[in-house]
Structure formats: structure tokens, C-alpha cells
Design an enzyme around this catalytic site. Structure first.
Site, PDB file in Angstrom:
ATOM      1  N   SER A 213       3.454  -6.651  -1.208  1.00 37.52           N
ATOM      2  CA  SER A 213       2.834  -5.838  -2.247  1.00 37.52           C
ATOM      3  C   SER A 213       2.957  -6.540  -3.601  1.00 37.52           C
ATOM      4  O   SER A 213       2.526  -7.685  -3.739  1.00 37.52           O
ATOM      5  CB  SER A 213       3.457  -4.438  -2.245  1.00 37.52           C
ATOM      6  OG  SER A 213       2.685  -3.531  -2.989  1.00 37.52           O
ATOM      7  N   ASP A 344      -6.424  -2.226   3.708  1.00 40.78           N
ATOM      8  CA  ASP A 344      -5.125  -2.029   3.071  1.00 40.78           C
ATOM      9  C   ASP A 344      -5.001  -0.593   2.572  1.00 40.78           C
ATOM     10  O   ASP A 344      -5.729  -0.160   1.674  1.00 40.78           O
ATOM     11  CB  ASP A 344      -4.993  -3.013   1.907  1.00 40.78           C
ATOM     12  CG  ASP A 344      -3.616  -3.025   1.284  1.00 40.78           C
ATOM     13  OD1 ASP A 344      -3.104  -1.930   0.960  1.00 40.78           O
ATOM     14  OD2 ASP A 344      -3.041  -4.112   1.118  1.00 40.78           O
ATOM     15  N   HIS A 411      -0.073  -1.219   4.915  1.00 37.80           N
ATOM     16  CA  HIS A 411       0.135  -2.040   3.718  1.00 37.80           C
ATOM     17  C   HIS A 411       1.072  -3.194   4.097  1.00 37.80           C
ATOM     18  O   HIS A 411       0.660  -4.081   4.812  1.00 37.80           O
ATOM     19  CB  HIS A 411       0.671  -1.180   2.577  1.00 37.80           C
ATOM     20  CG  HIS A 411       0.702  -1.871   1.244  1.00 37.80           C
ATOM     21  ND1 HIS A 411      -0.360  -2.596   0.748  1.00 37.80           N
ATOM     22  CD2 HIS A 411       1.677  -1.950   0.274  1.00 37.80           C
ATOM     23  CE1 HIS A 411      -0.065  -3.079  -0.447  1.00 37.80           C
ATOM     24  NE2 HIS A 411       1.169  -2.710  -0.744  1.00 37.80           N
TER      25      HIS A 411
END
Length: 471
Positions: A213, A344, A411
Site C-alpha cells: 500500500s 484493487d 489489496h
């Protein structure tokens, strides 16, 4: 914190903040949700992600690794948003991995205003006072061979995230509500790397920088710096998980400049037509003076070099282009591996369909569970996938680069055993993520895996945010 804590935060948020301020708080909550969800999932193991593990202690339970706070952090100016010392967790390698190092950069979104950065001071992504003193090492950090075949016995480091700008801010301190805020991400990076070098990283025979991330974006940003810390003769590579955040505005600009008109400048960036992430990143770059990190990119983005149609844009708005991975990787010389889901879940929720773009909440069920999307929404999501592949088209030509783009609604994928490497892990061309990354890192095979479109891959375990512990 468990998911009950997340629910309490949601209730507090609704009571405390009016509608006009919720957009700011939404980003803080989204960042905190990532940290809490990943931490909770790590503690619960595969059960949290739809696996069949139990909470009973066993030989496959993860190691708990202590938090180390940076020494003399205040003297170095290397402090979290609230002025507390940053930290990291270090697990020593063993056997053949004693001279190998894996450094993982934690993620957790960004803050773009004094208000949102101030809110983070009361969370683990803004202050070491709120960080867990021990964290489980799972997924790519696991020391169990069956869960992490290539890197289990390496020295492994989890760097905690507390600056709000992907470890890259270098701004002056600011005051919010009588309290100081510190934007020192770059100094945090240097201080932690300095300590790790003293603890053995300087003698590494091979090394890998990774992160997920906002930590994945930081991996792109710091990749060549990491390479420069280590001897030239050793193997050093970088691997970013879910750090390639799409810049739809950049794609629209290219179309605009190349066309006879500039109508494409108003192309849809999120579903309502707003340039949401571009505006947000612009504020991060301005507030935390991130532009200092990207001199080469900034020289390309000077208005004098741009098309005439762009002269009226603010310089800072242009500089924020340099905070997107698509621009960063143009200057990275160290070998890179890019892992991103084509759908995502975090980007779809917070960039493609932010709350401000969907006032009627017609996307609400779809954003929480891809199985709830109708045919028109799926068509839009296929466009999102196409935009990702288009943005990666030049990188695909890089012979030293690796790529794994699966069609899962998720994610970060490296920090769970279940998605990193297990009998039920997602696969592309019959390879798990761990196998693909290992093949690339050790030169066993060229890896550029691009999955078919949703819903073709039966090995995906799609995130279900209506029931966050199930996929």
C-alpha cells in the site's frame, strides 16, 4: 485492535464529524482500517481470510517480534507526526539466510491536511505511542519454510509507518490546535536504515526491499536509495505490493496533449468525473514538501516543458504527478517487481468510487463485495483494470522487471500466509505469489504474469468488506 474497535471508530466518526468534514476523516479512517484489518488478520491467521486455521497454538503459529524504537530520534529530527520516535521490528536470520535481508515498509494511507495529519497522531500510523509492542510475522515475513519458502530464514524487518507521506516528507513542523506536527518521513527512512546498517545490513550478501500500500509506493520511492546503501557486487532488488496507485488524470493529459482539442482534460477520473486522487496527492506533496524527493521527475514536469494547454495549472499540481508510481519507475534503475490486483479493493473504494462521488450510494454494495456488482459496474471495473495494464505497458518491456497482476478483489497480498503461499493461495498460471517472486528474485524464470478478467480465476479469494474476516 479487533474489528469491534473498527466498528466503534465508525460510530464515533458519525457522531463527531459533520458531513462537510467527513471526506477528510474518511482518508484517516481508510488508512487506519488497513492497519487494523491487516493486524487483526495476522493475529487470527488464515481464519481471518477464509482459511481453516484455528486459534490454538501450533508449530505453524507466527513468531511475535518486538518493537524497537529509533535511538536519539529527536536529535536526528527523525520523528513521527506527533514527535514520538519511529520504530521497527527485527527478526534475525538463521542458517543459510544469516547474511540475507528483507526490509518491509508498512503502509497505511496518507494525510493531506493539518487536520487529517493531526487525527493520525492518536493512531499507530501517526505515533509510536499507539503501536503494538509485538507483531506477528506472517506471509513474506514468516520464518516457517512451508509458508515462505525462499525468504523464511532471512533477516526480516517490518518498518512501522507514522509520517503520512510514504516515508518521503521533508517539511517544516506545523501547529494544529496548539500541538506541533512533524513531517519527517525522509529522516525516518534514513535513521532506520542507519540503525539496520549497524545491525548487519551493511554486510548483507543479498537484500530485498518491499512494502504494501503506502509502503508499496515507498518501495518505489526509496528503491534506488536502498541499492546505494549496499555493496555494488551483491544482489539488491525491490518488490512493491499494491503500491501502484492509478493516476487517471495523467492518462487523460496524454490524450489531451496528443489530440486536436483538449476535451479529454475533463475525462472521468473517478465515477463522478472528479480528479480525486490527483487533488489529494497534490495536497500531500504541498503539505509535506515531498517534491524534494523527485528532482528528475520535477524537471520533466516544469510548466515550460508542458503543453501550452497546461500553463495555467499550478506548479504544485504538476509536481504531484511525481508521487505516482507510473512516474517514479521511469527513473528507478534497481530491478523491480510489481504486484497489484487488477481490482484493487482499496483503490476502488477510495479512488475510483470515493464516497463524495457516489452520494446516492449506488456503488455501496459493489464496493464492499465484488460479487454484488451489477453488469454496468463490472464494465466500469474492467475499465479500471484496463487503465492499470495500460499504465504498466512500458514497464512490461523491462527485462529486469517482474509483474504479477491477478484478478482478485483485494489489496495487500504479501502479508498473509493465505494469499502469499499456501495450498489455497491465489494463482496465476499455477504459480503462487511466493513462487513468482522467488523465481524472479533468484533468476529461476522471467515472471510477467497477467491474469484473465474477473471472474475467470477460481483461486481468487475476494475481499468481503461486509464481513471483513471472510473472503
Amino acid at each position: 485492535m479487533a474489528m469491534g474497535d473498527v466498528h466503534q471508530l465508525q460510530l464515533w466518526w458519525r457522531r463527531r464529524w459533520g458531513t462537510e468534514r467527513r471526506a477528510t476523516v474518511a482518508w484517516v479512517f481508510a488508512a487506519l482500517f488497513i492497519v487494523l484489518f491487516l493486524a487483526a488478520g495476522s493475529r487470527l491467521g488464515d481464519t481471518a481470510l477464509g482459511g481453516t486455521g484455528t486459534l490454538a497454538r501450533s508449530s505453524s503459529d507466527p513468531s511475535l517480534v518486538d518493537l524497537t524504537l529509533v535511538r536519539d530520534a529527536e536529535e536526528k529530527g527523525a520523528v513521527c507526526l506527533d514527535g514520538s520516535p519511529p520504530g521497527y521490528h527485527l527478526q534475525r536470520g538463521f542458517g543459510s539466510g544469516v547474511d540475507s535481508w528483507l526490509v518491509h515498509l508498512e503502509g497505511g494511507g496518507w494525510c493531506s491536511s493539518l487536520e487529517s495529519c493531526s487525527l493520525r497522531k492518536s493512531t499507530p500510523v501517526g505515533s509510536s505511542h499507539h503501536m503494538e509492542r509485538q507483531v506477528p510475522f506472517v506471509g513474506i515475513l514468516s520464518n516457517i519454510p512451508s509458508q515462505n519458502p525462499d525468504f523464511h530464514n532471512w533477516n526480516k524487518v517490518k518498518v512501522r509507518y507514522c509520517d503520512g507521506a510514504s516515508y518521503s516528507g521533508e517539511g517544516e513542523s506545523e501547529t494544529q490546535d496548539g500541538m506541533k506536527l512533524f513531517f519527517r518521513g525522509q529522516r525516518i527512512w534514513k535513521a532506520i536504515m542507519g540503525e539496520l546498517l549497524q545491525k548487519g545490513l551493511a554486510n548483507a550478501k543479498q537484500a530485498l526491499l518491499t512494502g504494501c500500500s503506502a509502503g508499496g509506493l515507498a518501495t518505489f520511492i526509496h528503491c534506488d536509495e536502498f541499492r546505494e546503501l549496499l555493496p555494488t557486487e551483491i544482489t539488491v532488488k525491490c518488490f512493491a505490493d499494491a503500491g501502484f496507485f492509478l493516476n487517471e488524470l495523467k492518462l487523460a493529459m496524454v490524450d489531451c496533449i496528443c489530440s486536436t482539442t483538449c476535451l479529454a482534460m475533463s475525462n472521468i477520473k473517478d465515477i463522478s468525473g472528479e480528479s480525486y486522487i490527483q487533488s489529494f496527492y497534490s495536497n500531500v506533496v504541498r503539505l509535506q514538501e515531498v517534491g524534494k524527493k523527485f528532482p528528475d521527475c520535477i524537471s520533466r514536469m516544469e510548466p515550460s516543458q508542458a503543453a501550452p494547454e497546461l500553463f495555467s495549472w499550478s506548479i504544485m499540481y504538476l509536481y504531484s504527478q511525481c508521487f505516482f508510481a507510473e512516474e517514479i519507475i521511469k527513473n528507478v534503475k534497481t530491478p523491480l517487481f510489481i504486484l497489484n490486483p487488477a481490482y484493487d479493493s482499496w483503490q476502488i473504494q477510495n479512488i475510483f468510487v470515493p464516497a463524495s462521488s457516489d452520494p446516492q450510494q449506488s456503488w455501496q454494495q459493489c464496493k464492499l463485495n465484488i460479487h454484488n456488482c451489477d453488469s454496468n459496474q463490472i464494465k466500469s471495473l474492467q475499465g479500471f483494470r484496463y487503465a492499470l495494464l495500460n499504465a504498466l505497458s512500458e514497464f512490461k518491456k523491462n527485462n529486469n522487471g517482474g509483474m504479477f497482476i491477478n484478478s482478485c478483489f483485494v489489496h495487500c497480498q504479501t502479508i498473509y500466509n493465505f494469499t502469499w503461499h499456501s495450498s489455497n493461495s491465489p494463482r496465476v498460471n499455477n504459480k503462487t505469489l511466493a513462487e513468482a517472486v522467488g523465481d524472479w528474485y533468484f533468476g529461476r524464470a522471467k515472471v510477467q504474469e497477467i491474469d484473465c478478467t474477473y471472474p475467470c480465476n477460481p483461486t481468487c479469494h475476494h475481499l468481503n468488506l461486509m464481513q471483513p474476516y471472510r473472503m
